[in-house]
Design a protein around this motif. Structure first.
Motif, mmCIF file in Angstrom:
data_model
loop_
_atom_site.group_PDB
_atom_site.id
_atom_site.type_symbol
_atom_site.label_atom_id
_atom_site.label_comp_id
_atom_site.label_asym_id
_atom_site.label_seq_id
_atom_site.Cartn_x
_atom_site.Cartn_y
_atom_site.Cartn_z
ATOM 1 N N LEU A 1 0.834 -1.194 0.000
ATOM 2 C CA LEU A 1 0.000 0.000 0.000
ATOM 3 C C LEU A 1 0.876 1.254 0.000
ATOM 4 N N GLY A 2 0.491 2.209 -0.829
ATOM 5 C CA GLY A 2 1.222 3.466 -0.915
ATOM 6 C C GLY A 2 2.474 3.409 -1.743
ATOM 7 N N GLU A 3 2.771 2.264 -2.386
ATOM 8 C CA GLU A 3 3.966 2.116 -3.206
ATOM 9 C C GLU A 3 3.546 1.660 -4.605
ATOM 10 N N SER A 4 4.012 2.356 -5.587
ATOM 11 C CA SER A 4 3.709 2.000 -6.971
ATOM 12 C C SER A 4 4.737 0.994 -7.470
ATOM 13 N N GLY A 5 4.290 0.065 -8.252
ATOM 14 C CA GLY A 5 5.189 -0.952 -8.789
ATOM 15 C C GLY A 5 4.440 -2.219 -9.104
ATOM 16 N N ILE A 6 4.908 -2.916 -10.132
ATOM 17 C CA ILE A 6 4.302 -4.173 -10.551
ATOM 18 C C ILE A 6 5.216 -5.299 -10.120
ATOM 19 N N ASP A 7 4.630 -6.314 -9.486
ATOM 20 C CA ASP A 7 5.402 -7.434 -8.959
ATOM 21 C C ASP A 7 5.797 -8.375 -10.097
ATOM 22 N N THR A 8 7.092 -8.407 -10.373
ATOM 23 C CA THR A 8 7.627 -9.365 -11.343
ATOM 24 C C THR A 8 8.451 -10.444 -10.653
ATOM 25 N N GLY A 9 8.334 -10.506 -9.341
ATOM 26 C CA GLY A 9 9.071 -11.508 -8.569
ATOM 27 C C GLY A 9 9.797 -10.929 -7.383
ATOM 28 N N ALA A 10 10.241 -9.676 -7.489
ATOM 29 C CA ALA A 10 11.021 -9.077 -6.399
ATOM 30 C C ALA A 10 10.140 -8.749 -5.190
ATOM 31 N N LEU A 11 8.948 -8.184 -5.434
ATOM 32 C CA LEU A 11 8.082 -7.808 -4.326
ATOM 33 C C LEU A 11 7.590 -9.039 -3.569
ATOM 34 N N SER A 12 7.267 -10.096 -4.279
ATOM 35 C CA SER A 12 6.817 -11.307 -3.595
ATOM 36 C C SER A 12 7.941 -11.926 -2.775
ATOM 37 N N LYS A 13 9.182 -11.914 -3.290
ATOM 38 C CA LYS A 13 10.313 -12.435 -2.521
ATOM 39 C C LYS A 13 10.569 -11.581 -1.280
ATOM 40 N N GLU A 14 10.421 -10.265 -1.432
ATOM 41 C CA GLU A 14 10.590 -9.383 -0.272
ATOM 42 C C GLU A 14 9.514 -9.664 0.779
ATOM 43 N N PHE A 15 8.292 -9.862 0.331
ATOM 44 C CA PHE A 15 7.211 -10.167 1.255
ATOM 45 C C PHE A 15 7.438 -11.501 1.965
ATOM 46 N N LEU A 16 7.854 -12.523 1.216
ATOM 47 C CA LEU A 16 8.100 -13.827 1.819
ATOM 48 C C LEU A 16 9.274 -13.783 2.790
ATOM 49 N N THR A 17 10.309 -13.016 2.460
ATOM 50 C CA THR A 17 11.448 -12.884 3.363
ATOM 51 C C THR A 17 11.038 -12.250 4.684
ATOM 52 N N GLU A 18 10.254 -11.178 4.601
ATOM 53 C CA GLU A 18 9.797 -10.505 5.820
ATOM 54 C C GLU A 18 8.838 -11.398 6.617
ATOM 55 N N MET A 19 7.963 -12.115 5.935
ATOM 56 C CA MET A 19 6.990 -12.950 6.636
ATOM 57 C C MET A 19 7.659 -14.130 7.335
ATOM 58 N N VAL A 20 8.614 -14.789 6.672
ATOM 59 C CA VAL A 20 9.306 -15.901 7.315
ATOM 60 C C VAL A 20 10.081 -15.417 8.536
ATOM 61 N N SER A 21 10.681 -14.237 8.426
ATOM 62 C CA SER A 21 11.399 -13.681 9.574
ATOM 63 C C SER A 21 10.448 -13.351 10.717
ATOM 64 N N GLU A 22 9.270 -12.780 10.398
ATOM 65 C CA GLU A 22 8.292 -12.460 11.444
ATOM 66 C C GLU A 22 7.700 -13.726 12.057
ATOM 67 N N ILE A 23 7.498 -14.763 11.247
ATOM 68 C CA ILE A 23 7.003 -16.031 11.787
ATOM 69 C C ILE A 23 8.005 -16.614 12.777
ATOM 70 N N GLU A 24 9.283 -16.536 12.446
ATOM 71 C CA GLU A 24 10.307 -17.042 13.367
ATOM 72 C C GLU A 24 10.317 -16.264 14.675
ATOM 73 N N ASN A 25 10.135 -14.940 14.608
ATOM 74 C CA ASN A 25 10.212 -14.111 15.808
ATOM 75 C C ASN A 25 8.925 -14.125 16.628
ATOM 76 N N LYS A 26 7.760 -14.245 15.969
ATOM 77 C CA LYS A 26 6.480 -14.129 16.670
ATOM 78 C C LYS A 26 5.907 -15.479 17.093
ATOM 79 N N LEU A 27 6.156 -16.536 16.347
ATOM 80 C CA LEU A 27 5.523 -17.835 16.631
ATOM 81 C C LEU A 27 6.495 -18.884 17.126
#
Length: 590
Positions: A387-413
């Motif tokens: 949200l608030g960021e322009s850009g089309i996901d060609t693979g980089a945005l999804s990898k960034e999201f997965l990297t952040e989510m796996v890190s948050e899962i490790e820290n929170k769960l």
């Protein structure tokens, strides 16, 4: 004289007294009707002489009428003069002052109502949760003469939810120190708790007394702002719904109120509305508060865009893919890389699993967006927009999201120990109830299949249970305990002696040990603590296994457990990269 004769004689005397009183009253009435004044019987002759003189003076040739004599006193004065013992209430002797009574002094005592029996005081976040549920702390005025019944009524008035407890309650006092402290019971006196006892144990109101139910547990769900428990709390209006909300609950109310007040436009006109056909009368402020959806290119408000994006997934007309893996297909793998390549080939590129998430509170928002997506399955190609960021996901945005989510899962769960040999699932029933562990398993599979990081942060016994699903095959030791309190308890039991091991009885029994507590049973006690620490995490692992069924990964883990081990359990990383150099470089000081 018998009792019957004495009774008859007393009745005769009473009848004589009543007759005498009736005669006296009739005599007084006659005299009041004749002259208007009452005179004593002893002065009857004097009254007749005075009455004759008054007749001569009051009757004259000019008037010709009888004048009414002037009364010399009121009836009450005459009765008081005739019967001084009955009508004069003045006390004889010196008039004494009213005795001085010292006012009762009161003092404030802080009472804290807990939802269940606890051995320690609640944490800071738990205290706020209890306050929102109508429990928590109250300051009450208490006197030393307070009885147990009066104290009960006082507590029921301050804590209405205490009236629903049928199993009784007790008062506890916390020990000294900071943070979480142990609770010690306050035994009641023979007549219950009294004000003098409360003043003594609380240090004249300096210590907080905790009310703990004995046999029941109070519901901790948040109460509405207009509940009776919040009547005396300071309140402030919510700018969104204009309701008066207690100050303690206002931050949470603001967050939930904005989510409820989000307006979702479901009409085709609003969904296809763009800035090209926007009305020229639209103000600059209104234009800045709208955002374009990167999926359907519709214009929505900033508050509604995130919820809209969860239901705005792009999906082709193909049917959902149910991927199943047989044992024959999963037995030919020779390395972990081959397994990752095979999982990548199971991703359905014809369908898109689209998410529009915010970087603010990515873990909870990302989990909710993942669970709300209903138009496609998580085994489809992931497309992410921030949200608030322009850009089309060609693979980089999804990898960034997965990297952040796996890190948050490790820290929170997950929670680890100092040995850095992996982490255990966090014992959190709230995360279990919201299916966060199942969603975490799906995110892990998507990360491995679509170029994200590996979830290699688990303990080996957790991975072995994920592969087999059999709790009897679990082999754990004291090193596998990552809970700080239970690990500290194991250390205390290991150091205990015959003199102080009885102090740990309550904590040991709370872990499920029912044998004799002694130094000779240390091994059995520590084994019970280890099993209690690990076996209570089985429901979290079961829910995680359901998420790992995505793309057939769980079947591959069953048949190739040794090859999949490095993907979940940390090990020695021999790759030479930037992280390797930073870990190996150590400054040399002169």
């Amino acid at each position: 004289m018998t009792d019957q004769e004495a009774t008859e004689q007393s009745q005769v005397q009473l009848a004589d007294i009543l007759n005498t009183a009736h005669s006296l009253v009739s005599l007084l009435n006659r005299r009041l009707g004749s002259s208007g004044t009452v005179r004593p019987v002893a002065q009857e002759s004097e009254r007749q002489s005075v009455e004759g003189q008054s007749r001569q003076t009051e009757t004259g040739p000019q008037s010709g009428q009888l004048r009414c004599p002037q009364r010399s006193g009121s009836v009450h004065q005459e009765m008081a003069r005739s019967f001084p013992g009955l009508f004069r209430r003045e006390t004889k002797g010196k008039r004494r002052f009213t005795p001085y009574t010292r006012p009762k002094k009161s003092f404030l005592v802080n009472f804290f109502l807990l939802e269940k029996q606890r051995s320690k005081t609640p944490k800071g976040d738990e205290e706020l949760q209890l306050i929102l549920a109508g429990l928590g702390k109250r300051s009450l005025s208490v006197t030393e003469s307070l009885t147990h019944t009066e104290l009960t009524d006082l507590l029921l008035n301050a804590f209405p939810r205490l009236a629903s407890i049928n199993g009784g309650w007790l008062l506890y006092k916390s020990t000294g120190g900071g943070g979480q402290r142990r609770l010690a019971v306050i035994p009641p006196d023979s007549d219950g708790h009294s004000g003098h006892q409360l003043k003594t144990v609380s240090g004249n109101g300096k210590c907080t007394l905790y009310i703990t139910p004995l046999q029941e547990q109070i519901e901790t769900s948040p109460l509405p702002p207009d509940a009776k428990e919040f009547e005396n709390m300071p309140k402030a209006p919510c700018t969104t719904c204009n309701n008066m909300v207690p100050l303690q609950a206002l931050p949470f109310h603001i967050k939930s109120c904005k989510e409820e007040m989000i307006y979702l436009s479901s009409s085709p006109e609003n969904e296809s509305f763009t800035q090209d056909n926007e009305s020229p009368l639209r103000t600059k402020h209104q234009t800045e508060m709208t955002t374009e959806c990167p999926v359907c290119r519709g214009i929505f408000s900033t508050d509604a865009i995130e919820t809209h994006a969860s239901d705005c997934g792009i999906r082709s007309s193909n049917q959902e893919c149910n991927i199943s893996t047989s044992e024959d297909e999963s037995n030919y793998f020779q390395s972990s890389e081959e397994i990752l390549n095979w999982i990548s080939g199971q991703v359905d590129d014809s369908c898109t699993f689209s998410l529009c998430v915010s970087r603010f509170d990515l873990f909870s928002r990302g989990m909710q967006q993942w669970q709300r997506q209903k138009k496609s399955r998580p085994n489809c190609r992931l497309k992410v927009s921030f949200l608030g960021e322009s850009g089309i996901d060609t693979g980089a945005l999804s990898k960034e999201f997965l990297t952040e989510m796996v890190s948050e899962i490790e820290n929170k769960l997950f929670v680890g120990s100092a040995d850095k040999k992996g982490k255990n699932p966090l014992y959190c029933l709230n995360s279990l109830d919201t299916n966060y562990f199942r969603t975490a398993g799906e995110v892990m599979v998507a990360s491995m299949a679509q170029g994200g990081p590996l979830p290699n942060f688990m303990r080996e016994w957790c991975y072995r249970y994920l592969c087999s699903g059999d709790s009897d095959s679990i082999q754990v030791s004291t090193n596998d305990v990552t809970d700080s309190e239970l690990f500290h308890l194991i250390t205390e039991v290991n150091r205990a002696t015959d003199e102080n091991i009885n102090e740990l009885t309550d904590d040991i029994v709370g872990c499920g040990y029912t044998g004799k507590v002694s130094v000779d049973k240390k091994d059995l006690i520590m084994r019970a603590i280890v099993l209690h620490s690990t076996m209570r995490l089985v429901p979290m692992l079961d829910q995680l296994r359901k998420g790992l069924q995505l793309c057939g990964l769980l079947q591959v883990m069953k048949t190739n457990s040794d090859l999949c081990l490095p993907m979940f359990v940390p090990g020695e990383d021999g790759r030479v990269d930037a992280a390797f150099f930073l870990e190996r470089c150590q400054p040399g000081f002169s």
